[in-house]
Design a protein around this motif. Structure first.
Motif, mmCIF file in Angstrom:
data_model
loop_
_atom_site.group_PDB
_atom_site.id
_atom_site.type_symbol
_atom_site.label_atom_id
_atom_site.label_comp_id
_atom_site.label_asym_id
_atom_site.label_seq_id
_atom_site.Cartn_x
_atom_site.Cartn_y
_atom_site.Cartn_z
ATOM 1 N N GLN A 139 35.113 8.795 21.309
ATOM 2 C CA GLN A 139 36.418 8.475 20.722
ATOM 3 C C GLN A 139 36.323 8.203 19.229
ATOM 4 O OE1 GLN A 139 36.946 5.483 23.887
ATOM 5 N NE2 GLN A 139 39.086 6.123 23.910
ATOM 6 N N VAL A 195 46.126 3.802 18.997
ATOM 7 C CA VAL A 195 46.592 4.954 19.783
ATOM 8 C C VAL A 195 45.428 5.906 20.075
ATOM 9 C CG1 VAL A 195 48.011 7.039 19.705
ATOM 10 C CG2 VAL A 195 48.992 4.850 19.010
ATOM 11 N N LYS A 196 44.647 6.239 19.060
ATOM 12 C CA LYS A 196 43.547 7.191 19.242
ATOM 13 C C LYS A 196 42.482 6.683 20.215
ATOM 14 C CE LYS A 196 43.770 9.709 14.845
ATOM 15 N NZ LYS A 196 43.031 10.076 13.601
ATOM 16 N N GLY A 252 43.109 4.413 22.555
ATOM 17 C CA GLY A 252 43.726 3.986 23.808
ATOM 18 C C GLY A 252 43.590 2.488 24.033
ATOM 19 N N ARG A 291 44.931 -1.662 23.479
ATOM 20 C CA ARG A 291 46.184 -2.418 23.548
ATOM 21 C C ARG A 291 46.471 -3.185 22.261
ATOM 22 N NH1 ARG A 291 49.495 -4.926 27.545
ATOM 23 N NH2 ARG A 291 50.055 -7.091 27.112
#
Length: 222
Positions: free
Chosen positions: A155, A199-200, A202, A204
């Protein structure tokens, strides 16, 4: 949160703890205790029923512990933030709760002012990350993992150089304003970077971002 009070659910298997926190928080302006739960299973049900803004969550409870309850609540109710309550500042269970999606933690001997401030910070969408003890907790238990998490490494490749830089500064406990000063850009620009990082990856919130950064070895535990 102007206008409407911050709605709080207190989850603890000890009645005296629930009642004590309830009295303290109800006495604070802009905060309303809307319910109590005695274990994790009841907490999950009460969150679905009441939709609180903040859940004060004990960890060691019967039926369903606070870690599993946090995981279920975070997955099903994005608007309800979890603030973990613990007796010990260096507690592996607290670290697991942060990984499960809790937005921070407070010690059970916190003052009324600290309790109210913690609730307000988390309700505003921030993470209770600034205290040194939170970073120490993340550092200590991230060292238990001998190698970086593979999904994390994959990621990270999706982040730009600036986004990676922002992620590292989040993990070091800096606020948006402090990061903006450090990088000599507008605070609004940092907010955009933070949103894109979450967002990238994932994630919170900032607390999960900090845990991620430590586990991926972007920040070296000290």
């Amino acid at each position: 949160m102007t206008g409407q009070p911050i709605r709080v659910l207190i989850v603890d298997d000890q009645m005296m703890v629930r009642e004590g926190f309830s009295v303290l928080l109800n006495a604070m302006p802009g905060i309303e205790v809307v319910g109590e739960a005695v274990n994790g299973r009841e907490a999950v049900d009460k969150v679905a029923e009441l939709g609180p803004d903040v859940v004060l969550m004990d960890i060691r409870m019967p039926e369903l512990n606070g870690i599993e309850a946090t995981r279920e609540i975070v997955a099903a109710h994005a608007d309800s933030k979890v603030l973990v309550l613990t007796t010990f500042d260096l507690d592996e269970y607290v670290y697991q709760a942060l990984r499960a999606g809790a937005s921070g933690f407070l010690l059970k001997d916190a003052s009324a002012r600290q309790l109210a401030e913690g609730v307000r910070v988390v309700a505003a969408g921030e993470a209770l990350l600034a205290p040194t003890v939170t970073r120490r907790l993340i550092t200590e238990f991230s060292k238990l993992s001998q190698s970086p998490r593979v999904p994390a490494l994959v990621q990270i490749g999706d982040l730009t150089e600036r986004e990676t830089e922002v992620l590292v500064l989040i993990a070091q406990g800096l606020s948006n304003a402090e990061i903006a000063t450090r990088l000599v850009v507008a605070e609004s620009t940092i907010k955009t970077h933070v949103s894109r990082v979450l967002v990238k990856l994932g994630l919170r919130d900032r607390t999960q971002a900090a845990v991620f950064a430590y586990e991926a070895r972007l920040v070296t535990p000290s």
